[in-house]
Write a protein that holds these residues in place. Structure first.
Motif, PDB file in Angstrom:
ATOM      1  N   PHE A 279       0.820  -1.209   0.000  1.00 32.15           N
ATOM      2  CA  PHE A 279       0.000   0.000   0.000  1.00 32.15           C
ATOM      3  C   PHE A 279       0.851   1.255   0.000  1.00 32.15           C
ATOM      4  N   PHE A 280       1.922   1.229   0.792  1.00 29.47           N
ATOM      5  CA  PHE A 280       2.806   2.401   0.801  1.00 29.47           C
ATOM      6  C   PHE A 280       3.408   2.625  -0.573  1.00 29.47           C
ATOM      7  N   LEU A 281       3.869   1.542  -1.178  1.00 29.80           N
ATOM      8  CA  LEU A 281       4.512   1.683  -2.480  1.00 29.80           C
ATOM      9  C   LEU A 281       3.515   2.192  -3.517  1.00 29.80           C
ATOM     10  N   TRP A 282       2.272   1.717  -3.387  1.00 34.56           N
ATOM     11  CA  TRP A 282       1.219   2.167  -4.298  1.00 34.56           C
ATOM     12  C   TRP A 282       1.141   3.683  -4.287  1.00 34.56           C
ATOM     13  N   HIS A 283       1.152   4.240  -3.077  1.00 37.30           N
ATOM     14  CA  HIS A 283       1.066   5.697  -2.965  1.00 37.30           C
ATOM     15  C   HIS A 283       2.344   6.358  -3.431  1.00 37.30           C
ATOM     16  N   ASP A 284       3.428   5.683  -3.153  1.00 35.90           N
ATOM     17  CA  ASP A 284       4.713   6.211  -3.620  1.00 35.90           C
ATOM     18  C   ASP A 284       4.682   6.396  -5.141  1.00 35.90           C
ATOM     19  N   ILE A 285       4.183   5.369  -5.811  1.00 36.74           N
ATOM     20  CA  ILE A 285       4.137   5.455  -7.271  1.00 36.74           C
ATOM     21  C   ILE A 285       3.175   6.555  -7.699  1.00 36.74           C
ATOM     22  N   GLY A 286       2.100   6.676  -6.913  1.00 39.95           N
ATOM     23  CA  GLY A 286       1.164   7.750  -7.217  1.00 39.95           C
ATOM     24  C   GLY A 286       1.848   9.100  -7.194  1.00 39.95           C
ATOM     25  N   GLU A 287       2.782   9.230  -6.273  1.00 36.94           N
ATOM     26  CA  GLU A 287       3.433  10.539  -6.148  1.00 36.94           C
ATOM     27  C   GLU A 287       4.600  10.700  -7.110  1.00 36.94           C
ATOM     28  N   HIS A 288       5.372   9.650  -7.259  1.00 36.71           N
ATOM     29  CA  HIS A 288       6.607   9.795  -8.032  1.00 36.71           C
ATOM     30  C   HIS A 288       6.578   9.124  -9.387  1.00 36.71           C
ATOM     31  N   GLY A 289       5.524   8.442  -9.677  1.00 32.44           N
ATOM     32  CA  GLY A 289       5.438   7.834 -10.993  1.00 32.44           C
ATOM     33  C   GLY A 289       6.115   6.479 -11.061  1.00 32.44           C
ATOM     34  N   ALA A 290       5.807   5.772 -12.133  1.00 38.87           N
ATOM     35  CA  ALA A 290       6.372   4.440 -12.312  1.00 38.87           C
ATOM     36  C   ALA A 290       7.799   4.558 -12.795  1.00 38.87           C
ATOM     37  N   ARG A 291       8.604   3.584 -12.430  1.00 40.34           N
ATOM     38  CA  ARG A 291       9.990   3.609 -12.902  1.00 40.34           C
ATOM     39  C   ARG A 291      10.515   2.191 -12.990  1.00 40.34           C
ATOM     40  N   SER A 292      11.738   2.128 -13.415  1.00 45.60           N
ATOM     41  CA  SER A 292      12.293   0.797 -13.541  1.00 45.60           C
ATOM     42  C   SER A 292      13.526   0.712 -12.659  1.00 45.60           C
ATOM     43  N   LEU A 293      13.738  -0.476 -12.092  1.00 40.75           N
ATOM     44  CA  LEU A 293      14.757  -0.625 -11.060  1.00 40.75           C
ATOM     45  C   LEU A 293      15.909  -1.467 -11.565  1.00 40.75           C
ATOM     46  N   LEU A 294      17.033  -1.305 -10.886  1.00 38.61           N
ATOM     47  CA  LEU A 294      18.153  -2.210 -11.056  1.00 38.61           C
ATOM     48  C   LEU A 294      18.550  -2.399 -12.516  1.00 38.61           C
ATOM     49  N   GLY A 295      18.789  -1.308 -13.130  1.00 37.41           N
ATOM     50  CA  GLY A 295      19.251  -1.365 -14.507  1.00 37.41           C
ATOM     51  C   GLY A 295      18.215  -1.919 -15.448  1.00 37.41           C
ATOM     52  N   GLY A 296      16.979  -1.678 -15.141  1.00 42.32           N
ATOM     53  CA  GLY A 296      15.926  -2.099 -16.062  1.00 42.32           C
ATOM     54  C   GLY A 296      15.493  -3.531 -15.879  1.00 42.32           C
ATOM     55  N   ALA A 297      15.956  -4.167 -14.817  1.00 42.48           N
ATOM     56  CA  ALA A 297      15.558  -5.560 -14.622  1.00 42.48           C
ATOM     57  C   ALA A 297      14.133  -5.654 -14.106  1.00 42.48           C
ATOM     58  N   LEU A 298      13.766  -4.718 -13.263  1.00 47.18           N
ATOM     59  CA  LEU A 298      12.439  -4.767 -12.660  1.00 47.18           C
ATOM     60  C   LEU A 298      11.660  -3.519 -13.008  1.00 47.18           C
ATOM     61  N   GLY A 299      10.380  -3.713 -13.243  1.00 52.58           N
ATOM     62  CA  GLY A 299       9.511  -2.563 -13.400  1.00 52.58           C
ATOM     63  C   GLY A 299       8.902  -2.246 -12.049  1.00 52.58           C
ATOM     64  N   PHE A 300       8.893  -0.989 -11.709  1.00 55.39           N
ATOM     65  CA  PHE A 300       8.301  -0.604 -10.439  1.00 55.39           C
ATOM     66  C   PHE A 300       7.086   0.262 -10.775  1.00 55.39           C
ATOM     67  N   ASP A 301       5.957  -0.410 -10.979  1.00 59.13           N
ATOM     68  CA  ASP A 301       4.749   0.325 -11.309  1.00 59.13           C
ATOM     69  C   ASP A 301       3.606  -0.265 -10.504  1.00 59.13           C
ATOM     70  N   ARG A 302       2.453   0.318 -10.667  1.00 54.29           N
ATOM     71  CA  ARG A 302       1.327  -0.142  -9.855  1.00 54.29           C
ATOM     72  C   ARG A 302       0.927  -1.565 -10.225  1.00 54.29           C
ATOM     73  N   PHE A 303       1.227  -1.923 -11.436  1.00 54.24           N
ATOM     74  CA  PHE A 303       0.960  -3.289 -11.865  1.00 54.24           C
ATOM     75  C   PHE A 303       1.681  -4.278 -10.957  1.00 54.24           C
ATOM     76  N   SER A 304       2.969  -4.014 -10.761  1.00 50.54           N
ATOM     77  CA  SER A 304       3.726  -4.955  -9.934  1.00 50.54           C
ATOM     78  C   SER A 304       3.262  -4.875  -8.488  1.00 50.54           C
TER      79      SER A 304
END
Lengths: 178, 627, 106, 512, 497
Positions: free
Chosen positions: E61-86
């Motif tokens: 839930f925290f991360l959900w809001h985090d993404i709401g504020e900062h937008g989706a991004r990708s982690l670790l050199g593009g290995a992981l997507g960090f979006d609300r989907f995940s």
């Protein structure tokens, strides 16, 4: 030269592979597998994958096949499987047909020449360039940058493998019902 | 008095409601008295309305009285309203009059019946319905009454419901009538779609604007309804069976009133008939043929009531012959006189049945005139009236019909004449078998062997009154001068110039009248020879006793192809339609069972499935390649 | 001379991979010994590895080789677990082939 | 227009009250059957009283639009609103439901597990009320579907021998119909969004502002029509009905015949015609034909049944055929008659099922051949049956006639020959019902039937309102017609405006 | 020198916390249990697992809001997507872990299987699932898939005394390995066609280039579809699932049907719907056929079963068909529908198998329809809740199952896939028959006489079932929150900012 290497190695690979499939005795099959793995290792070398060739021999041929043999011996299942009989009706022709179709379908794009490999050439993680970085260096750089997460995930896999082996191999507690 | 025209049906309705609520507490005989009183009250009101109308000038003798809007939807406005005009009041008068007498009679006749009050419940409901039918100011209210009398008829035929025959007869009556009602309904729809109204005033006023084909269709469809209600060919079959009901019912419903509703309806819509000459001919032919047909059947019946039933059908045929010939007044005239003498004879028959302890077979009667003098005398008066012996009522009305039939077609007249002869013959037969000859009622088949006895005064009073009416009824419309044609003049506003005028001069009329009388006398004479003197062997062929086999043919059809086709539909529903539904389920299950076999449990088979799936997917994708 | 004039191309390797993959597939379909079936899976994985390496070379991209590294680990893990399962089941049903292990079906 | 006239959202209460009742009953201890009964009856009677109150408060003389409208956003993401409203078409169906449920609850008590029975019945009432009142496609669909569940359990749990088969058949058959409707609902809404840019399930908005291409509209109509045709049920989709009716417990049959079938005919009016007037007109000949086939076919099948309850069930097929015919003949008379006939059929057939239930309760059989001469030991019982039968036959003066007559006379001007055939239904109705009456009630009772118990007081009290309604609305249908008619006229005006159709002058009130 | 040049990618620890917590939890469990096995009270493993799962959900839930504020991004050199989907899948899978642990607690003790391994594997499986759902790279996806699968092979076979359990493990393993090989081969071919395994780069590449020779790519797509189709049990790659579902311990079956299926679909959605959107016209017909087959075969086969677990297995296949319909829509609406469906189904199916677990009684073998007879009388509340869960699966309104189907059909209709929508609904009707059969058994059939073993409802499993039922109703009556979440959770492929 490279053609010769390829042809010889490919022959080894294929003979080994066919051996795996056609040798009724699992021990023989395992040994045929080793043959294939060696052939593949040779081809790795031919394709500039020196490190992988080494790992292939050490891990695969060394560890995995040994594990296979170990289990075969442990369970005493080294009896030959009679390959002349096929209990499942129609399985073999269907398998052959499916195999042929699969091969044909995959070969269709592959055999259209090198143009079929449409991917762009790498810009950052080159396999060969003017620098004299070794294959190991290049590989490890890739491993710890782009693939660092994947690398970490493999650790999870190994943990699971350990737990799994423990859980599977452990004899069940006394069955109270039987 | 006209403003209380609604009271005429309301009184029997009130009687119905009261008996419904308190019938058991009232019990015998108070329920009967109450019922009789309400119908008598209606008669009084009708008479009041009659005199009110009489006091008006001829063109004001048509009053519509609306109670409330019944079915108002869009362009359809049907009110619950009454039309008081000479025709409806005439009907109301004789319905209530004869009805009151029969109610009175029934108080005696139904004495001791377990469901005494229920009988009067139905009777009052019937009277109400009949009056609605007669007085309704539109086709739908008439239809309300029409169906109401049918329903009451159903109840009353099945009054002794534990008898299977009665139950069957009641159902048959209702369903057969419904066939006719179908015609009535379609006629209403057609009328409304053509005229935009169901009110008699509107419809009849605009009748001349109807196209010929529409008018013919309406007329024939209504006539189909009339055939059902008035037991004409081919829908007559219910009436003989309806004799299963108590005799007062037969008298009231199946002789005097309800069965004449068809005739009334035809008279009521005479402006439409006037636009449909072809329909008139059909009506005349059906009437004449029915008259003859039923008369032949009556010749061979042995049940005292069935003779009268066929006779009724025959007489109703006469009335339709009159309608078809355009002689509406003659039809009404005959309807009234017939109500008198046929009710009389039914009640007389009831008295005989009552007196002989529920015997109905004439072969086990005979010589009753001494034991039941009043019944016998009144019955004989009725006989003379129906046989067309002057100066009894039947003579006048029948004569008038025959007169107009000649104008329509001499062939129709001839049929009418033969029918008159047969009528005299079979009625004489009945009188002779019941009241004269040897006493056949004491034989060994009758365990009680009780002597027949005369009925109580309460039953005889109506007989006497009706006998009187049968004698003088002809006075309603004596053909001598136009001033003696009371009914003609009274009904003039209803029929106007649509009434057929006889083409005969006085001489021709006399000749025809004498011929008719001779025919009647001949019939009596033959019967005398056959049944009293026994000179001639009785002619009672089986085929006539079975009414030419018409009823059997119907039964054979309904029970045979009819039933089979129904069963075929039911089979279709069960096997094909439901089978399809269950079949869909079975297919799903079958497919499941079949597919289950692919789930062999062998992991290698599964792998093969995956491989085949992979090949299929590859094939598809490769085929999509851009080459 | 003809042979000398030839040079191996990526297609050769890819084709070899395809053949190897097919052999593995067919092997899994026709062999009843679960251990051999597992070996056939290894053949298939090796075919993929060969493909990756050939492609990596053709594309001059080392990540193709990195992938092979992971595949090796996966193969190892699979073998460990797979052998564990086979051991567990064969202890209960000694000498059973894959076809004998079909309690559940339908 | 909102519910301010009453000060509180009566329609919402009508839907939620029975549901709350179901919940309360479910929470009661099952050992306290008396309490369960009391509470159950209390809730259903209260809902019934409210519905009658609604009838009183319903304003006549208006334009026939929706009244007591209440609208609240429910699922914003989907554009779904809790949108309820009542007009002349639904008004009496609501009242009928309100009256029939207490009657079913009182008149047909189960033999076991009264608690669950009561709870399901109350839940069913909530669902049915919701279906009749909702003006939102989503809400309607939800209620239209949800009613299957309680009915399924009622049939399956308290029914007769083949109850499980019947219950499953009922559920699946109806659900299959709804499957098409769900696709239709969504297509309608999404196409409306494509054309207006608004995502909404609001019936009124889509019906008035929506504009579907001709062929699209027809497909959409068809998808709705399948669901409704199954529910009605229209030939040839009717075979779930005899089984469901016959195997259901009495209360289930009463509700099934009384109100649930009307979901189909009501749906045709409210959703089929209103949303897709053009398509409705295009399909009208087909549907009228199917209706007419149903009339004759249902009657013939009814005549051939051995089981009294099955006979009544098939008679429903015939009667509902009239309603469908009236609906699609599209004249003021035929449609008003159709709506009226929905009510009449509910009262009459509901009553018939009650009384057949009483018979099978007493005799443990419904086989006509096992019954004979019951009128002798039980005359009042017989009289009750007779009144209901006559109403069903369509004898004037009773309710059945008015509806049937209006349907036929209205249809006659647009579908002349169909009507001629349909009218034969009145002959057949007399045939099968009186034949059944003859076999069951007439004759000399045999040993098994000679001591058939007469109707008890409580049974009589249950039947009384039905008989009263039958007579009242047969004699004086005007109050009902006055409320039905404006809405029907408005619907026809809607069709006329959208399609250029004109109902014949004679039906509209002009000169022929 | 070498070390000086090398610079590893930045690591966003915060975004990785769910994975780290789960992983840490698993390790703590293992280590703790090995060190002091007797120290822990009954249920401690389960409680700890629940705690970890709850923590993961909370973090989600925290991360959900985090993404709401900062937008989706990708982690670790593009290995992981960090979006609300995940994050959506993180929450869904962790919820499944939570419920499964509750159910498993009593089950394992009942069956004398208690131990930390199962719980640890549950947590590790969840890691695999989350990795799959977050993967922005085909190789990471593959590794997640393997992590998930291998852990599940073991879990399926973890009932030591039931041969069926072992058999299911073997079948799952052999077929799983087989199909992963296909998947991997597909990855390889895709790599050849695009030069990368990174989804972001593949997407960019495909958007920038029109391939004149796309045979390799198409073959790759086909083979990846085989692998993912296997994971979600799409016909004809479904054959393993009835057997495995039947043989696996019932709580594990529930977990497989929820978490594993969800992860499989996560991969399918991210790879096919988003990454290969440009090739939608090629793969949509294939998915269409798969969807139809899956719907129909699942429903039809379910109908003829007498074993409730197998029935539910086939019904699960049919549900997968529904979700494939949403995938086939290849639209944001379709993805949202699939997400809603998966979340709803997660709760439904875990709850359902929880009831099955309880009814199976000791020995984990009482699955036949007859074993459910009379449940309505003996355990009315349990039966009623079970009926609710089943009817929800059948798609009865006012439950989450209805809205799930509604969303899917809506997505299909939105893409004018009317035929598919109707096929889906009709197959739902067929499938409904099976749910009705079970309710018939519970409520309408007479209870079997010999069936006297009592069914106990332990508090933990009861709690899990209650949560599942509550979610089913809440998401059915007031679905706005979940619907909105699903709509906002459409995957986004973004390169590292």
């Amino acid at each position: 030269m490279d053609v010769v290497v390829f042809v010889v190695a490919a022959a080894i690979v294929l003979v080994g592979a066919v051996g795996v499939v056609l040798r009724g005795n699992p021990v023989h099959a395992a040994l045929s597998l080793v043959m294939t793995l060696f052939g593949v290792a040779v081809l790795f070398v031919a394709e500039d994958a020196h490190f992988l060739a080494a790992v292939q021999v050490i891990v695969y041929a060394g560890a995995i096949v040994v594990l296979f043999l170990f289990v075969i011996m442990l369970l005493g299942v080294d009896r030959s499987e009679d390959l002349r009989v096929e209990p499942l009706k129609g399985q073999r022709p269907a398998a052959a047909l499916a195999g042929l179709a699969l091969l044909a379908l995959v070969l269709v794009p592959i055999l259209r020449g090198h143009k079929v490999i449409t991917g762009v050439h790498s810009s950052s993680a080159l396999l060969r360039d003017s620098s004299d970085d070794t294959n190991v260096v290049r590989l490890s750089r890739s491993l710890f940058s782009d693939y660092v997460f994947a690398f970490e995930v493999t650790s999870v896999l190994l943990v699971i493998a350990v737990i799994g082996a423990v859980l599977m191999a452990r004899r069940p507690p006394k069955d109270t019902s039987s | 008095m006209l403003s209380v025209v609604w009271l005429i049906p309301a009184l029997p309705l009130a009687g119905f409601v009261l008996i419904l609520l308190f019938g058991r507490r009232l019990g015998e005989p108070r329920a009967g008295w109450l019922a009789t009183a309400t119908v008598t009250g209606s008669f009084v009101v009708s008479a009041g309305v009659f005199f009110d109308l009489l006091s008006r000038s001829a063109d004001e003798r048509q009053v519509v009285h609306t109670l409330f809007q019944w079915v108002p939807v869009g362009g359809l406005r049907v009110d619950l309203g009454f039309l008081a005009d000479p025709l409806s009041i005439t009907m109301a008068l004789f319905v209530t009059g004869v009805g009151a007498l029969i109610h009175l009679y029934a108080v005696g006749y139904m004495h001791g019946d377990a469901n005494f009050s229920k009988f009067f419940l139905y009777m009052n409901l019937f009277a109400f319905s009949m009056l609605m039918l007669v007085l309704g100011d539109n086709l739908l209210v008439t239809f309300l009454g029409w169906e109401g009398v049918g329903t009451c008829s159903y109840f009353l035929i099945a009054f002794w419901f534990t008898r299977d025959t009665a139950a069957r007869a009641a159902k048959k009556a209702f369903v057969t009538n419904r066939v006719g009602d179908w015609g009535f309904m379609i006629a209403m729809f057609l009328t409304w779609s053509a005229v935009g109204s169901l009110n008699y005033v509107d419809v009849l006023g605009k009748a001349d604007s109807l196209s010929h084909s529409t008018a013919t269709a309406i007329a024939l469809l209504l006539f189909l309804g009339a055939c059902g209600k008035s037991a004409q060919l081919p829908l007559y079959v219910w009436l003989p069976d309806a004799m299963e009901g108590p005799t007062p019912v037969s008298a009231l419903i199946h002789a005097a009133t309800m069965v004449t509703a068809g005739v009334y309806l035809m008279c009521r819509v005479n402006p439409i008939l006037a636009e449909a000459k072809g329909a008139l001919t059909v009506i005349a032919i059906v009437g004449a043929v029915t008259a003859l047909f039923a008369a032949t059947c009556a010749v061979a019946q042995n049940d005292i009531k069935r003779v009268l039933a066929y006779s009724t059908i025959s007489q109703l045929g006469y009335m339709f012959l009159a309608v078809g010939s355009g002689a509406y007044v003659a039809a009404v005239f005959h309807m009234v006189t017939h109500a008198f003498f046929k009710a009389l004879m039914f009640l007389g028959a009831g008295s005989v049945i009552h007196g002989t302890h529920d015997e109905q077979d004439m072969r086990r009667m005979g010589a009753l005139r001494k034991l039941m003098p009043v019944t016998a005398v009144t019955f004989i008066i009725g006989w003379l009236a129906i046989a067309g012996v002057p100066p009894f009522a039947g003579f006048w009305s029948k004569d008038e019909i025959l007169l107009h039939a000649w104008d329509k077609s001499p062939a129709l007249w001839a049929i009418g004449l033969v029918t008159a002869l047969l009528t005299a013959y079979y009625m004489s037969r009945q009188v002779f078998m019941v009241f004269y000859g040897d006493a056949r009622w004491g034989d060994e088949n009758r365990p009680h062997g009780e002597k027949p006895h005369e009925s109580p005064w309460i039953m005889l009073t109506p007989l006497v009154v009706l006998a009187g009416l049968s004698i003088v009824g002809g006075g309603l419309n004596l053909p001598f001068t136009s001033s003696t044609k009371l009914l003609d003049r009274w009904l003039e506003p209803v029929f106007g110039d649509r009434l057929a005028v006889s083409s005969f001069g006085p001489g021709g009329k006399w000749a025809l009248a004498i011929l008719a009388t001779l025919a009647g006398l001949a019939g009596i004479a033959v019967a005398y020879a056959v049944y009293l003197r026994k000179r001639v062997k009785a002619f009672e062929p089986e085929i006539l006793a079975r009414a030419w086999g018409v009823d059997d043919a119907y039964s054979a059809f309904v029970g045979g192809p009819g039933r089979r086709s129904f069963l075929a539909v039911e089979w279709f529903d069960r096997t094909i339609i439901d089978g399809a539904v269950n079949g869909a389920g079975a297919i799903a299950k079958g497919a499941g069972t079949g597919l289950r076999r692919l789930q062999t449990g062998y992991v290698r088979n599964y792998a093969l499935g995956i491989a085949v799936g992979a090949v299929a997917l590859l094939a598809w994708f490769i085929s999509r390649g851009a080459w | 001379m003809m042979v000398a004039a030839l040079h191996t191309t990526a297609s050769w390797y890819l084709a070899l991979g395809a053949v190897l993959f097919t052999i593995g597939t067919v092997g899994l379909l026709v062999r009843r010994n679960p251990l051999v079936m597992l070996m056939c899976v290894e053949l298939m994985l090796n075919a993929v590895n060969l493909t990756f390496v050939a492609l990596a070379r053709h594309l001059n991209d080392v990540s193709g080789q990195t992938v092979v590294f992971f595949v090796l680990v996966v193969a190892a893990a699979e073998v460990v677990v797979g052998l564990g399962i086979i051991v567990a089941i064969l202890r209960r049903k000694p000498g059973a082939t894959a076809d004998d292990i079909a309690l559940m079906k339908g | 227009m909102d519910h301010s006239t009453l000060g509180f959202p009566i329609l919402t209460v009508l839907v939620l009250l029975p549901a709350a009742g179901a919940l309360v009953v479910a929470l009661l201890p099952s050992a306290r059957a008396d309490l369960v009964r009391l509470i159950g009856v209390m809730f259903s009677v209260t809902a019934g009283a409210l519905s009658v109150w609604l009838l009183g408060a319903y304003a006549t003389g208006g334009d026939g639009g929706f009244q007591f409208v209440s609208k609240h956003l429910w699922i914003g993401a989907l554009g779904v609103s809790w949108h309820l409203g009542v007009d002349g078409i639904s008004l009496f169906l609501v009242v009928l439901s309100g009256i029939l449920f207490p009657i079913a609850l009182l008149g047909a008590r189960p033999h076991q597990d009264e608690k669950a029975f009561t709870a399901w019945l109350l839940l069913l009432e909530a669902g049915i009320m919701g279906s009749f009142l909702s003006l939102d496609l989503f809400v309607f669909f939800v209620f239209f579907e949800i009613v299957l569940v309680p009915m399924y359990f009622l049939i399956g749990g308290w029914g007769y021998d083949k109850r499980v088969y019947a219950a499953v058949k009922f559920f699946l058959f109806t659900m299959a119909g709804s499957a098409f409707m769900l696709v239709g609902v969504l297509a309608t809404v999404l196409l409306y969004r494509a054309h207006s840019g608004i995502l909404t399930f609001d019936l009124v908005e889509i019906a008035t502002k929506g504009d579907f291409a001709t062929s699209t509209g027809r497909w959409l109509f068809l998808s709705f029509a399948v669901a409704f045709a199954v529910k009605v049920p229209l030939f040839p989709l009717h075979t779930w009905l005899p089984d469901a009716h016959t195997e259901a417990p009495t209360a289930g049959s009463v509700i099934l015949a009384g109100v649930m079938l009307k979901l189909g005919t009501y749906g045709f009016l409210r959703f089929g015609l209103y949303l897709f007037p053009e398509a409705a007109r295009w399909f009208a000949p087909t549907l009228v034909t199917l209706g007419v086939i149903g009339i004759v076919y249902g009657a013939i099948c009814a005549a051939m049944q051995h089981d009294l309850k099955r006979l009544v069930a098939y008679s429903s097929v015939a009667h509902l055929g009239f309603i469908v015919m009236g609906t699609f003949a599209m004249t003021t008379q035929s449609m008003s008659g159709g709506v009226l006939q929905m009510i009449n059929h509910g009262v009459t057939t509901g009553g018939l099922f009650l009384i057949v239930g009483m018979i099978s309760e007493r005799r443990h059989t419904r086989e006509i051949s096992q019954l004979k001469g019951i009128q002798k030991p039980a005359p009042i019982f017989a009289a009750c049956f007779m009144v209901l039968a006559l109403s069903s036959i369509g004898v004037p003066g009773l309710n059945g006639f008015v509806g049937e007559f209006l349907v036929l006379i209205g249809s006659f001007v647009t579908y002349r020959w169909w009507t001629v055939v349909a009218a034969t239904g009145v002959i057949l109705a007399a045939l099968y019902l009186l034949w059944a009456y003859q076999r069951v009630f007439h004759g000399e009772p045999d040993e098994a039937n000679a001591h058939f118990p007469e109707m008890t007081w409580s049974e009589g009290l249950v039947m009384l309102p039905l008989v009263g309604l039958i007579v009242f609305s047969g004699v004086f249908p005007k109050p009902m017609l006055d409320r039905i008619q404006p809405s029907v006229k408005q619907l026809i005006a809607h069709v006329e405006e959208k399609t250029g159709y004109h109902q014949p002058e004679v039906a509209a009130g002009g000169n022929p | 020198m070498i070390l000086g040049v090398f610079k590893g990618p930045a690591i966003q620890w915060w975004a990785l916390t769910p994975i780290l917590v789960l992983l840490g939890g698993a390790l703590v469990l293992m280590v703790g249990a090995v060190l002091r096995p007797k120290l822990f009270p009954r249920g401690a493993y389960a409680a700890f697992t629940c705690l970890i799962a709850l923590a993961t959900v909370t973090l989600g839930f925290f991360l959900w809001h985090d993404i709401g504020e900062h937008g989706a991004r990708s982690l670790l050199g593009g290995a992981l997507g960090f979006d609300r989907f995940s994050v959506f899948f993180t929450i869904a899978i962790a919820s499944a872990v939570f419920l499964t642990a509750l159910v498993a607690d009593d089950y394992l003790r009942r069956e004398d299987l208690d131990g930390c391994e199962v719980y640890a594997l549950l947590l590790l499986t969840a890691v695999g699932g989350i990795v799959m759902a977050s993967a922005n790279d085909l190789i990471v996806l593959f590794l997640g898939l393997e992590t998930l699968s291998i852990a599940l092979y073991i879990l399926a076979g973890s009932h030591a005394r039931r041969l069926q359990s072992r058999e299911s493990a073997l079948k799952y393993f052999v077929l799983g390995g087989f199909s992963s090989a296909f998947f991997l081969y597909g990855v390889a071919l895709t790599y050849g066609a695009t030069g990368t395994t990174n989804l972001v780069k593949i997407q960019d590449f495909l958007q920038a280039n029109v391939l004149l020779e796309n045979g390799l790519l198409l073959a790759g797509l086909a083979l990846m579809l085989v692998g993912l189709g296997f994971k979600v049990a799409a016909v004809p790659f479904h054959t393993w699932s009835p057997d495995v579902y039947e043989g696996a311990p019932s709580p594990v079956t529930g977990f497989m049907a929820s978490a594993a299926k969800a992860a499989g679909f996560a991969g399918l959605l991210r790879v096919f719907v988003v990454c290969f959107a440009t090739y939608a016209s090629d793969w949509r017909p294939a998915v269409f056929v798969l969807a139809v087959l899956t719907l129909v075969v699942g429903a039809v086969l379910a109908v003829v079963q007498t074993n409730v677990k197998r029935m539910l297995a086939y019904s699960s296949i049919s549900h997968a068909g529904f979700i494939l319909v949403a995938v086939q829509a290849a639209s944001p609406e379709g993805t949202a529908a699939a997400l809603f469906y998966l979340l709803a189904y997660t709760f439904l199916v875990v709850g359902t198998f929880a009831v099955v677990t309880l009814v199976a009684r000791r020995g984990d073998a009482a699955y036949s329809l007859d074993d459910f007879r009379g449940l309505g009388r003996r355990r009315p509340v349990l039966a009623l809740v079970f009926a609710l869960l089943l009817l929800s699966q059948a798609g009865v309104p006012l439950t989450s199952g209805f809205l799930a189907k509604f969303e899917v059909i809506s997505a299909a209709v939105d893409r004018q896939s009317y035929a598919l929508a109707i096929i889906a609904m009709l197959s739902a009707v067929i499938a409904a028959y099976l749910y009705l059969r079970i309710t018939v058994s519970m409520f309408l059939a007479d209870p079997a006489d010999d069936n006297t073993a009592p069914i106990s409802v332990p508090a933990s499993a009861g709690f899990a079932i209650a949560i599942a039922a509550a979610f089913t109703i809440v998401a059915g009556v007031a679905p706005s929150v979940v619907l909105d979440a699903a709509r906002h959770a459409v995957p986004i492929l973004t390169a590292t900012p």
